[in-house]
Design a protein around this motif. Structure first.
Motif, PDB file in Angstrom:
ATOM      1  N   LYS A 124     129.515  35.457 -27.500  1.00 18.53           N
ATOM      2  CA  LYS A 124     129.416  36.914 -27.377  1.00 18.53           C
ATOM      3  C   LYS A 124     130.408  37.653 -28.261  1.00 18.53           C
ATOM      4  O   LYS A 124     130.210  38.831 -28.571  1.00 18.53           O
ATOM      5  CB  LYS A 124     129.602  37.314 -25.913  1.00 18.53           C
ATOM      6  N   LYS A 125     131.484  36.988 -28.636  1.00 17.52           N
ATOM      7  CA  LYS A 125     132.473  37.593 -29.533  1.00 17.52           C
ATOM      8  C   LYS A 125     132.195  37.256 -31.003  1.00 17.52           C
ATOM      9  O   LYS A 125     133.014  37.561 -31.880  1.00 17.52           O
ATOM     10  CB  LYS A 125     133.881  37.139 -29.142  1.00 17.52           C
ATOM     11  N   GLY A 126     131.052  36.637 -31.273  1.00 18.98           N
ATOM     12  CA  GLY A 126     130.676  36.335 -32.640  1.00 18.98           C
ATOM     13  C   GLY A 126     131.329  35.091 -33.208  1.00 18.98           C
ATOM     14  O   GLY A 126     131.204  34.805 -34.406  1.00 18.98           O
ATOM     15  N   LYS A 127     132.006  34.320 -32.375  1.00 17.95           N
ATOM     16  CA  LYS A 127     132.637  33.068 -32.830  1.00 17.95           C
ATOM     17  C   LYS A 127     131.658  31.919 -32.588  1.00 17.95           C
ATOM     18  O   LYS A 127     131.855  31.048 -31.735  1.00 17.95           O
ATOM     19  CB  LYS A 127     133.952  32.854 -32.076  1.00 17.95           C
ATOM     20  N   PHE A 128     130.578  31.939 -33.381  1.00 17.81           N
ATOM     21  CA  PHE A 128     129.464  31.035 -33.139  1.00 17.81           C
ATOM     22  C   PHE A 128     129.822  29.572 -33.417  1.00 17.81           C
ATOM     23  O   PHE A 128     129.445  28.677 -32.658  1.00 17.81           O
ATOM     24  CB  PHE A 128     128.265  31.448 -33.994  1.00 17.81           C
ATOM     25  N   CYS A 129     130.547  29.321 -34.480  1.00 20.67           N
ATOM     26  CA  CYS A 129     130.923  27.947 -34.810  1.00 20.67           C
ATOM     27  C   CYS A 129     131.824  27.346 -33.734  1.00 20.67           C
ATOM     28  O   CYS A 129     131.677  26.176 -33.359  1.00 20.67           O
ATOM     29  CB  CYS A 129     131.619  27.900 -36.169  1.00 20.67           C
ATOM     30  N   GLU A 130     132.762  28.172 -33.227  1.00 23.40           N
ATOM     31  CA  GLU A 130     133.642  27.700 -32.151  1.00 23.40           C
ATOM     32  C   GLU A 130     132.836  27.377 -30.900  1.00 23.40           C
ATOM     33  O   GLU A 130     133.104  26.382 -30.210  1.00 23.40           O
ATOM     34  CB  GLU A 130     134.709  28.756 -31.830  1.00 23.40           C
ATOM     35  N   ALA A 131     131.833  28.208 -30.607  1.00 26.34           N
ATOM     36  CA  ALA A 131     130.992  27.965 -29.426  1.00 26.34           C
ATOM     37  C   ALA A 131     130.271  26.631 -29.542  1.00 26.34           C
ATOM     38  O   ALA A 131     130.226  25.841 -28.589  1.00 26.34           O
ATOM     39  CB  ALA A 131     129.994  29.101 -29.254  1.00 26.34           C
ATOM     40  N   LEU A 132     129.695  26.353 -30.728  1.00 30.18           N
ATOM     41  CA  LEU A 132     128.975  25.100 -30.926  1.00 30.18           C
ATOM     42  C   LEU A 132     129.921  23.907 -30.915  1.00 30.18           C
ATOM     43  O   LEU A 132     129.570  22.822 -30.426  1.00 30.18           O
ATOM     44  CB  LEU A 132     128.195  25.154 -32.240  1.00 30.18           C
ATOM     45  N   SER A 133     131.131  24.105 -31.425  1.00 29.59           N
ATOM     46  CA  SER A 133     132.123  23.027 -31.403  1.00 29.59           C
ATOM     47  C   SER A 133     132.508  22.664 -29.973  1.00 29.59           C
ATOM     48  O   SER A 133     132.603  21.488 -29.614  1.00 29.59           O
ATOM     49  CB  SER A 133     133.361  23.456 -32.198  1.00 29.59           C
ATOM     50  N   ILE A 144     122.343  28.887 -27.357  1.00 31.08           N
ATOM     51  CA  ILE A 144     121.209  29.480 -28.081  1.00 31.08           C
ATOM     52  C   ILE A 144     121.667  30.684 -28.903  1.00 31.08           C
ATOM     53  O   ILE A 144     121.281  30.853 -30.071  1.00 31.08           O
ATOM     54  CB  ILE A 144     120.093  29.881 -27.094  1.00 31.08           C
ATOM     55  N   LEU A 145     122.508  31.513 -28.292  1.00 26.55           N
ATOM     56  CA  LEU A 145     123.043  32.673 -29.009  1.00 26.55           C
ATOM     57  C   LEU A 145     123.857  32.237 -30.225  1.00 26.55           C
ATOM     58  O   LEU A 145     123.750  32.831 -31.310  1.00 26.55           O
ATOM     59  CB  LEU A 145     123.906  33.508 -28.065  1.00 26.55           C
ATOM     60  N   ALA A 146     124.641  31.171 -30.060  1.00 26.16           N
ATOM     61  CA  ALA A 146     125.460  30.665 -31.168  1.00 26.16           C
ATOM     62  C   ALA A 146     124.583  30.100 -32.281  1.00 26.16           C
ATOM     63  O   ALA A 146     124.841  30.332 -33.471  1.00 26.16           O
ATOM     64  CB  ALA A 146     126.427  29.603 -30.659  1.00 26.16           C
ATOM     65  N   GLY A 188     122.361  30.699 -37.660  1.00 26.46           N
ATOM     66  CA  GLY A 188     121.095  30.402 -38.339  1.00 26.46           C
ATOM     67  C   GLY A 188     120.800  28.924 -38.437  1.00 26.46           C
ATOM     68  O   GLY A 188     120.205  28.455 -39.405  1.00 26.46           O
ATOM     69  N   SER A 189     121.208  28.156 -37.392  1.00 29.83           N
ATOM     70  CA  SER A 189     121.016  26.709 -37.413  1.00 29.83           C
ATOM     71  C   SER A 189     119.720  26.347 -36.701  1.00 29.83           C
ATOM     72  O   SER A 189     119.678  26.241 -35.469  1.00 29.83           O
ATOM     73  CB  SER A 189     122.209  26.009 -36.737  1.00 29.83           C
ATOM     74  N   LEU A 190     118.636  26.191 -37.481  1.00 30.24           N
ATOM     75  CA  LEU A 190     117.342  25.842 -36.897  1.00 30.24           C
ATOM     76  C   LEU A 190     117.370  24.457 -36.272  1.00 30.24           C
ATOM     77  O   LEU A 190     116.792  24.219 -35.210  1.00 30.24           O
ATOM     78  CB  LEU A 190     116.267  25.906 -37.984  1.00 30.24           C
ATOM     79  N   LYS A 191     118.067  23.506 -36.918  1.00 22.48           N
ATOM     80  CA  LYS A 191     118.124  22.138 -36.423  1.00 22.48           C
ATOM     81  C   LYS A 191     118.757  22.087 -35.030  1.00 22.48           C
ATOM     82  O   LYS A 191     118.217  21.458 -34.109  1.00 22.48           O
ATOM     83  CB  LYS A 191     118.910  21.266 -37.397  1.00 22.48           C
TER      84      LYS A 191
END
Length: 379
Positions: free
Chosen positions: A313-322, A343-345, A350-353
């Motif tokens: 939610k804070k836009g730290k998508f890579c950290e969320a996935l990590s 899903i949001l991350a 833009g990671s389709l995989k």
């Protein structure tokens, strides 16, 4: 030895007697209370044994006596058979408050709140007095059934019976008023009590939070700090921390965190999760991560989800996935809340995989997602 103390002695002694003689069959004896109590203990949570014991009670002509009837009622409740418990209860010729409270509590524990209120009305119609226990069960039933007016009537009955200040009734009626939106009544009642337990403070905070009245929570916080003898607990602090999170009040949130540390409250995983969530919402993510890394054994799926969602939610998508990958490496199964953040991350980077991988997990495990999450998957 006083009667109550002697009965307690018999209960404890019969328990240990049973533990050392488990092969002996339970028997009922009107002449031997120790043997009878041992029999009741041995049949708890075993329906077949409870029925055998009930048969002995009937054969000995004791089923109408309140002591035997009440205990058989309780044994059936512990065995999970409310219909048989009700039959045993109805066979008691002269019921006392203990027998009434036993059957009412049985229905309450099974969340059969309509039956609880019916039994309470029957108790009253048969001319029995009320006490703090059956009043609490009735208030809880009214609360769960959203019967505010009935709760008010119970409150009036408690006042009439001199039980408004009862140690169990007071928090229960306060919680009912607060949860059902009658916050003015809850606050008036709260102010009338000279002694306010931490549970009562917590119920008031929860009530204000449920109706988005965070300013009232901070008002209570000021009162707490000046209340003589007040002891902070995890329940109260969780409400305060949630209020800080809702208002994005980082400074007050840090102060609340300090109170938690001072009183050694962060061993409670629910409170710890709320503090981490508060820091995430307030944008102080480095504090949130610091607490998360120190959590160790307290890391459950809720705690992992709070960090993942907070990052996403804070836009730290890579950290969320990590964090999500670490979660899976630690053999923690994600829940719908976790997957919503993931899903949001995935959408954010833009990671389709990875999005397809999450979708596959949802399908394989039949996880129920809401419309918003499915929309994110489509995106």
């Amino acid at each position: 030895m006083e009667g109550g103390s002697f009965l307690f002695f018999l209960i404890i002694l019969s328990y240990y007697y049973y533990r050392t003689n488990m092969r002996s069959a339970p028997t009922i004896s009107s002449q031997n209370p120790l043997e009878t109590l041992r029999a009741f203990f041995s049949c708890a949570k075993i329906l077949s044994s409870a029925q055998q014991l009930h048969a002995q009670v009937i054969i000995n002509g004791l089923h109408k006596k309140v002591f035997y009837g009440s205990n058989i009622t309780n044994v059936y409740i512990q065995s999970g058979s409310l219909p048989l418990a009700k039959k045993a209860f109805d066979q008691i010729s002269v019921k006392n408050l203990h027998s009434w409270n036993t059957i009412i509590s049985g229905y309450s524990k099974r969340s059969l709140y309509g039956d609880v209120l019916q039994l309470f009305r029957r108790l009253r119609s048969e001319g029995n007095a009320v006490d703090g226990f059956n009043l609490v069960f009735s208030v809880k039933a009214s609360q769960r059934l959203l019967l505010l007016h009935n709760g008010r009537l119970l409150h009036c009955l408690a006042i009439k019976s001199g039980l408004e200040g009862d140690l169990f009734f007071a928090p229960a009626i306060l919680d009912m008023y607060a949860e059902l939106g009658s916050l003015d009544d809850a606050r008036k009642l709260f102010e009338r009590y000279s002694y306010r337990s931490s549970v009562m403070w917590g119920f008031m905070i929860k009530g204000y939070l449920n109706f988005s009245l965070e300013s009232k929570v901070f008002e209570l916080f000021s009162c707490m700090t000046n209340y003589f003898g007040f002891k902070w607990d995890a329940f109260t602090m969780e409400g305060l921390v949630r209020a800080c999170a809702n208002l994005l009040a980082g400074r007050e949130g840090k102060a609340s965190h300090g109170v938690c540390i001072k009183n050694n409250l962060l061993v409670n995983v629910c409170l710890l999760t709320s503090v981490i969530d508060m820091y995430m919402k307030c944008g102080v993510t480095h504090y949130a991560f610091r607490l998360f890394e120190k959590a160790n054994d307290l890391k459950d799926v809720v705690l992992w989800s709070a960090v993942i969602n907070g990052c996403a939610k804070k836009g730290k998508f890579c950290e969320a996935l990590s964090v999500f990958r670490r979660m899976l490496e630690n053999s923690i199964t994600p829940n719908p809340v976790t997957l919503a953040g993931v899903i949001l991350a995935c959408s954010g980077v833009g990671s389709l995989k990875q999005g397809k991988s999450v979708h596959g997990f949802v399908v394989r495990n039949m996880v129920q997602l809401d419309v918003v999450n499915y929309t994110s998957l489509v995106d």
